[in-house]
Design an enzyme around this catalytic site. Structure first.
Site: not given
Ligand code: BG6
Length: 512
Positions: A58, A167, A201, A235, A259, A359
């Protein structure tokens, strides 16, 4: 001397001429991942001849301001730094910008004109990849506008239009079904590339190679030899600046539905009849169809919902989830989830699969561990029983990509003793090159028209269907609501998650 593992990495892929159009090009995803990935492909000379990039958003930009902006993104986020001037100059001269609102038909006519001009200058009909890197509420609008502008129809036997959709693909089963239905009004299924970056990956793809290019594992890849499987996506980061999205989604929708379920499908699938899009996806869908659905009342026992509190991660004090910017103070959103699934089929009957994602855990690590049954008889009777541990095959997806097999060995000395040791394969030291970013592989595959590593509509719907009872149970905010277990940031999640494992396997989650 040349590293012998690297020989064979060099075969060249043929990619037809292509223009990539990124909707939402001023957003974070384009800036951090997509444009650096395209630049990295051009450094490796993997982009096709007659490649062009068009950014669509935009904001008012000229081509020049757009090029300066993407120069900054690439300089900051590409894994190939410092920039190579001649590659950059070529890449930049092939980059253009179209300004417009996503629902403005006039902007799509401008886009069409630019695409036609590029074809005319190149002297070929280029394939077109439309990447929807926008908020999900625009997905259907953009597809409809592209269709109205005549940009989705094939222009020749070879020149095709494809769309890549980010997504989240829906936020539950009904919304995912509705989106699939809207898209199917203007697109064929084979034009739709639903992206899950985990499939790009290297180590995730290696799961299939490991299983089906080695003769020794597949015969024992079943309930007779495997006692249980653990899949962890951990994470250390918190919600960061994404509370607006995350507080509505939670980790179940953000990571498990996509994932984690992809990892589960690849571990559990039957051998596909070919390494082709539909053959592989047929088998993944069968896995999800076989996942036993939770009955009423089971969610509280088999699914643990957690939320981080303040704590210390990597030596730094961090805030709890409810104190994060943009989070509703009454939120019941999950930042951690652990669940036990059963797969009702011939191969996996009786083998529990434990999945977790969270997380603000102590570190970033994604791991799949396959636990084998213990030996049938203890020959070394004198040995301390705790030392005769089952074999564990673990795939470390990230970081330190590799595969390890835990076996028992005799330590040197006059007595017969048993000690667990690891046999290790490490990507870094074996292949001596850094794996490419997931988005590089996936963008290239879409340009080549290979959908093997993208998610099909039925796969998405099955994944939502498995989680539907959890979503329903968690939406109950009454006095009978299921608990949200707190855990201190920097720990491995709620105690209830550990107990889930102990009750099913006799020991807690594998230490990562
Ligand atoms: C994303 C999520 O799809 O994947 C995030 O929305 C997450 O919340 C991320 O941090 C993790 O990806 P990667 O490749 O760092 O494991």
């Amino acid at each position: 001397m040349e590293n012998p593992f690297r020989v064979g990495l060099k075969h060249v892929l043929h990619v037809e001429p292509c223009v990539v159009v990124i909707f939402g090009v001023t957003g974070d995803l384009a800036h951090r991942k997509l444009i650096p990935a395209l630049y990295n492909l051009s450094v490796d000379a993997l982009l096709p001849a007659h490649f062009s990039l068009i950014g669509f958003a935009r904001r008012e930009f000229s081509n020049e301001t757009f090029r300066t902006g993407i120069h900054d993104s690439v300089s900051k986020f590409s894994r190939r730094r410092p920039l190579n001037d001649s590659v950059w100059n070529e890449f930049s001269s092939r980059s253009f910008y179209v300004q417009g609102a996503f629902d403005d038909p006039a902007a799509y006519l401008n886009l069409k004109k630019l695409l036609d001009d590029i074809d005319a200058q190149s002297g070929v009909l280029c394939n077109r990849v439309f990447y929807f890197a926008t908020a999900p509420e625009y997905f259907a609008t953009i597809a409809t506008q592209l269709d109205k502008a005549g940009l989705l129809a094939p222009r020749s036997e070879k020149a095709r239009s494809r769309v890549i959709i980010e997504k989240p693909f829906g936020n539950d089963l009904p919304s995912a079904r509705a989106l699939n239905a809207e898209l199917s009004e203007v697109l064929e299924e084979d034009q739709i590339y639903r992206i899950d970056h985990y499939l790009g990956k290297e180590t995730v793809q290696n799961l299939l190679v490991f299983r089906f290019a080695n003769g020794i594992f597949e015969p024992i890849w079943n309930h007779k030899y495997i006692s249980h499987v653990e899949i962890s996506v951990c994470e250390s980061i918190g919600v960061e600046n994404r509370a607006g999205y995350f507080d509505k989604a939670g980790i179940l929708r953000d990571i498990v539905q996509n994932h984690v379920f992809q990892l589960l499908s690849l571990v559990a699938l039957e051998p596909p009849v070919a390494f082709e899009a539909d053959a592989v996806r047929d088998e993944k869908v069968k896995v999800l169809r076989s996942v036993r659905r939770f009955q009423k009342g089971e969610v509280g026992k088999k699914v643990i919902r957690g939320r981080y509190q303040s704590g210390t991660v990597a030596g730094k004090e961090v805030a709890g989830y409810l104190a994060e910017n943009g989070v509703d103070p009454e939120s019941t959103t999950d930042t951690y989830v652990a669940l036990e699934l059963a797969i009702d089929n011939w191969r996996w009957a009786g083998v529990p699969f434990y999945l977790r994602a969270g997380k603000r855990l102590p570190k970033r690590v994604t791991d799949i561990s396959i636990f084998f049954r213990n030996v049938p008889y203890r020959l070394f009777q004198e040995e301390d029983v705790s030392r005769v541990v089952p074999n564990v095959l673990s795939f470390q997806i990230q970081p330190d990509e590799g595969i390890a097999l835990k076996i028992s060995a005799k330590p040197p000395g006059p007595q017969v003793q048993v000690q667990p040791v690891n046999m290790n394969f490490s990507y870094g030291s074996s292949f001596g090159i850094e794996p490419p970013e997931a988005y590089e592989r996936l963008l290239l595959d879409c340009m080549r028209g290979d959908a093997t590593l993208f998610t099909r509509s039925d796969e998405i719907e099955q994944a939502w269907d498995v989680l539907a009872p959890v979503i329903e149970a968690w939406s109950d905010r009454s006095a009978r609501a299921l608990p949200v277990f707190g855990y201190d940031a920097g720990t491995w999640g709620p105690q209830a998650s550990e107990e889930l494992l102990v009750s099913g396997t006799g020991s807690g989650w594998r230490r990562l």
